[in-house]
Design a protein around this motif. Structure first.
Motif, mmCIF file in Angstrom:
data_model
loop_
_atom_site.group_PDB
_atom_site.id
_atom_site.type_symbol
_atom_site.label_atom_id
_atom_site.label_comp_id
_atom_site.label_asym_id
_atom_site.label_seq_id
_atom_site.Cartn_x
_atom_site.Cartn_y
_atom_site.Cartn_z
ATOM 1 N N GLU A 1 5.793 7.642 -2.765
ATOM 2 C CA GLU A 1 6.580 6.588 -2.709
ATOM 3 C C GLU A 1 6.749 5.764 -3.837
ATOM 4 N N ALA A 2 5.671 5.420 -4.617
ATOM 5 C CA ALA A 2 5.681 4.675 -5.822
ATOM 6 C C ALA A 2 6.636 5.494 -6.869
ATOM 7 N N GLN A 3 6.353 6.860 -6.990
ATOM 8 C CA GLN A 3 7.130 7.701 -7.926
ATOM 9 C C GLN A 3 8.495 7.802 -7.576
ATOM 10 N N ASP A 4 8.887 7.766 -6.200
ATOM 11 C CA ASP A 4 10.331 7.924 -5.847
ATOM 12 C C ASP A 4 10.838 6.421 -6.127
ATOM 13 N N LYS A 5 10.084 5.425 -6.145
ATOM 14 C CA LYS A 5 11.015 4.181 -6.374
ATOM 15 C C LYS A 5 11.250 3.950 -7.751
ATOM 16 N N VAL A 6 10.268 4.405 -8.630
ATOM 17 C CA VAL A 6 10.490 4.420 -10.233
ATOM 18 C C VAL A 6 11.433 5.237 -10.784
ATOM 19 N N SER A 7 11.721 6.558 -9.951
ATOM 20 C CA SER A 7 12.691 7.536 -10.002
ATOM 21 C C SER A 7 13.980 7.093 -9.603
ATOM 22 N N ARG A 8 13.961 6.402 -8.616
ATOM 23 C CA ARG A 8 15.530 5.821 -8.396
ATOM 24 C C ARG A 8 15.912 4.771 -9.260
ATOM 25 N N LYS A 9 14.847 3.905 -9.821
ATOM 26 C CA LYS A 9 15.347 2.985 -10.661
ATOM 27 C C LYS A 9 15.685 3.319 -12.076
ATOM 28 N N PHE B 1 0.886 -1.200 -0.129
ATOM 29 C CA PHE B 1 -0.118 -0.021 -0.003
ATOM 30 C C PHE B 1 0.838 1.327 0.106
ATOM 31 N N GLN B 2 1.469 1.573 -1.248
ATOM 32 C CA GLN B 2 2.368 2.591 -1.403
ATOM 33 C C GLN B 2 1.675 3.956 -1.629
ATOM 34 N N THR B 3 2.062 4.809 -1.172
ATOM 35 C CA THR B 3 1.400 6.337 -1.567
ATOM 36 C C THR B 3 1.893 6.586 -3.047
ATOM 37 N N ARG B 4 1.543 7.461 -3.735
ATOM 38 C CA ARG B 4 1.459 7.784 -4.946
ATOM 39 C C ARG B 4 3.032 8.237 -4.849
#
Length: 68
Positions: A8-16, A3-6
């Motif tokens: 957190e999900a964007q940060d994860k994708v951005s780091r990748k 249950f990630q917030t938007r």
């Protein structure tokens, strides 16, 4: 983590994406490069001479194995 917030999900994708884009390119050994690749990479005269020396050595090896 399911249950990630938007954000957190964007940060994860951005780091990748950053990790993929900033990945160092594999250094291709001189003897594996083609003449076109060598010149495209902006090789200087010393690199070209070394490439020619290595190529002659490779051709000599191939000729020696054929004759034996």
């Amino acid at each position: 983590m399911a249950f990630q917030t938007r954000d957190e999900a964007q940060d994860k994708v951005s780091r990748k994406v950053d990790r993929v884009l900033n990945k160092k390119k594999r250094e291709v050994p001189l003897h594996e490069m083609s003449w076109d690749d060598l010149n495209r990479a902006g090789a200087n005269l010393a690199m070209q001479e070394e490439w020619l020396r290595l190529k002659r050595k490779q051709i000599d090896r191939e000729n020696n194995t054929k004759t034996q």
